[in-house]
Write an enzyme that holds these catalytic residues in place. Sequence first.
Site, PDB file in Angstrom:
ATOM      1  N   GLU A   1       0.841  -1.211   0.000  1.00  0.00           N
ATOM      2  CA  GLU A   1       0.000   0.000   0.000  1.00  0.00           C
ATOM      3  C   GLU A   1       0.871   1.255   0.000  1.00  0.00           C
ATOM      4  OE1 GLU A   1      -2.525  -1.125  -1.103  1.00  0.00           O
ATOM      5  OE2 GLU A   1      -4.143  -0.695   0.289  1.00  0.00           O
TER       6      GLU A   1
ATOM      7  N   THR B   1      -5.280   6.837  -5.647  1.00  0.00           N
ATOM      8  CA  THR B   1      -5.419   7.081  -4.208  1.00  0.00           C
ATOM      9  C   THR B   1      -4.572   8.281  -3.797  1.00  0.00           C
ATOM     10  OG1 THR B   1      -5.903   4.767  -3.801  1.00  0.00           O
ATOM     11  CG2 THR B   1      -5.127   6.016  -1.921  1.00  0.00           C
TER      12      THR B   1
END
Length: 308
Positions: free
Chosen positions: A129, A182
């Site tokens: 991530e 993101t």
Amino acid sequence: MKKSIKIFAPATVANLCCGFDVLGCCLDNVGDEMIISLTSEPGVKITKIDGANLPMETHKNVAGVSVEALLKKYGKEIGVEIEIYKKIKAGSGIGSSAASSAGAVWAVNYLLENPFTAHELVAFAMEGEKLASGNAHADNVAPALLGSFTLVRSYNPLDVVRLNAPSDLVMTVIHPQIEVKTSDSRSVIKQNVKLKDAVQQWGNVGGLVAGLLTEDYELIGRSLEDVIIEPLRSILIPEFKAVKEAAILKGALGCGISGSGPSIFALSKGEVTANLVAEAMQEIYSKTGLDFDIHVSKINSQGVRIMK
Ligand code: HSE
């Protein structure tokens, strides 16, 4: 020596309105497939990526860096080959990078006969991530690994709690085919929060957790509210307001941005309502001229699983 498994790496919905970076849940019928093998030649290799244009270099690939983090802690020279069959599009807001990271570490751990607990795997998958978005958030990888709903009680030290989910909850997700990175979606968020908004938000987080644990669907619905992030991010998502209003009108308990968007999720009690919500979302998006996918899924209580 070649030991292999094929796995299903599930999509996830993070934030769930009030729980930015701390709440998430796992979907049951949307996800990637991966084949992970242990080999005799040490090192981690990405040998195939199907369905997406993603880096094959291990240190640039979220699955690669997550497995490297696991092997570093494991401390032995191991060879790993990773094949990724992407079904979740990158930048969709349903945990595409998390599925690859979580799936890869789960499978390697399984092939090594589980030296780490599922909770310990969360930290390794967070490395993926970090590579994908510049931020090591755990609200997608935790539900992908543990299943059901998860709460990140603390990041430092990492403390993740798995929450049981009422069995009638069904998720509807519409994914407009536009990519919202993101990192971009995080850049529109303000770094400071007003105390009155924080009070409302943490009241909702507590309410949502209590609602899940006591199977109080109305409390779940009342708590699916985001007064901090949604007002800023929703402008990146076409027809967000109309979709949300239509979902609630059709009986959804609540509706909001899935992760960092552009997907929009709605939680309903029962499949009948979840399908009505899907139809209403579809009707609105059909008029936009944008391509979109719609998923209706039960909550996956298991997380990553082996495929036959
Ligand atoms: N909590 C993360 C965010 C999830 O909202 O940026 C990204 O899917």
